[in-house]
Design a protein around this motif. Structure first.
Motif: not given
Length: 332
Positions: A115, A118, A120, A131, A134, A137-138
């Motif tokens: 995170c 990325l 955030r 978030d 985020t 995505q992680s």
């Protein structure tokens, strides 16, 4: 923590415990009117946020003696250089050369660090930790990496990974996110030496920012019968001269920046400190409220179950955020 404080004069703690110990009133604050110059020197020589991580509700509860965060480990006899980009690391993973510890809580630490990479990092005050976009995505980055890892990773902590990696015939040549243990960089500690460096980043020009800060600090029990002697020792062992001298020389992993910058400390350990310094300086301080440690255990187990069952990212991140919200109303 209170039980330990009743038994010992000195305790080594991790920074996420400070909310709990403040409620329990089991440790002495270390920021009285005396020792102001010593305290200022320790603050100025902090590796990243190590010193500030032990400040809670305006008081200082421990002095950093070990600075750590997730860094990258690699075998210099197997690779010409460590990967600097996450995509480069994945190429190694596809060749079967990568492992990563996913035993709780290290799976959650990896989630946190990604995170941060990325852009955030987590929030420490609620109502949600991560978030959602985020976090998703992680989670997907972890799932992509797991496709190339031996599933034994789910039962491995950093030491378990290093013990395998440090064998001469080991297939593991790179671990992208792992808490560093300097002993494995020393000649003769294990059959093969391991080198350490900054974590691989996501994109050209990016900084190795957001690694989950670890390390330890030394604290003084509120129940000690010899507070001055205990305080003397705490400040002594955290001091620059001791950290770069007998502490590092005895195999310790210092928490003082003077030691981290000392060529005599770096030389015998493949420049462990110099080569991971940027990651440490940009590391993320985990939440520290009373109730966080219970959350960390529950969230690590929830994330483990989700990764094993290949649950959807959105639902998993929502579950983690719900657990985090509930942690403000729970105590260890």
């Amino acid at each position: 923590m209170q039980t330990l404080a009743q038994q010992y004069d000195l305790i080594v703690i991790d920074h996420p415990h400070v909310g709990q110990i403040t409620r329990e009133q089991c440790l002495l604050p270390l920021d009285g009117v005396v020792r102001g110059n010593e305290r200022m020197a320790l603050a100025q020589n902090s590796v990243g946020a190590s010193f500030d991580s032990y400040v809670w509700e305006g008081r200082l509860w421990a002095l950093p003696i070990d600075a750590a965060a997730q860094v990258q480990a690699w075998r210099p006899d197997r690779l010409s250089a460590p990967p600097t980009q996450w995509a480069e690391m994945l190429d190694l993973a596809r060749r079967g050369l990568v492992q990563c510890p996913m035993r709780p809580p290290h799976n959650l630490m990896t989630f946190y660090t990604l995170c941060g990479l990325l852009g955030r990092s987590g929030q420490d005050t609620g109502p949600q930790l991560i978030d959602p976009r985020t976090g998703a995505q992680s989670y997907e980055l972890i799932r992509e990496l797991l496709a190339y890892l031996d599933p034994v990773c789910f039962s491995m902590d950093p030491i378990a990974v290093f013990e395998v990696m440090a064998q001469e015939s080991a297939s593991i040549a790179c671990v992208p996110l792992i808490y560093g243990y300097v002993s494995y960089a020393r000649e003769g500690f294990r059959p093969a030496r391991i080198a350490f460096c900054d974590i691989p980043v996501l994109g050209e020009g990016a900084m190795p920012a957001g690694s989950a800060l670890g390390g330890t600090g030394i604290a003084v029990s509120a129940y000690t019968s010899q507070p001055e002697a205990a305080l003397d020792f705490a400040y002594w062992i955290a001091s620059a001269d001791v950290q770069r001298g007998p502490y590092a020389g005895s195999g310790g992993q210092p928490g003082n920046a003077v030691a981290w910058s000392d060529p005599a400390v770096n030389g015998p350990v493949f420049e462990f400190y110099a080569n991971t310094r940027a990651t440490l300086e940009n590391a993320w301080v985990r939440p520290r409220h009373d109730g966080y440690m219970r959350f960390q255990e529950a969230a690590s187990q929830r994330l483990l179950a989700a990764l094993r069952a290949r649950e959807p990212a959105d639902a998993t991140v929502a579950a983690l955020n719900q657990l985090f919200c509930e942690s403000f109303h729970s105590r260890i």
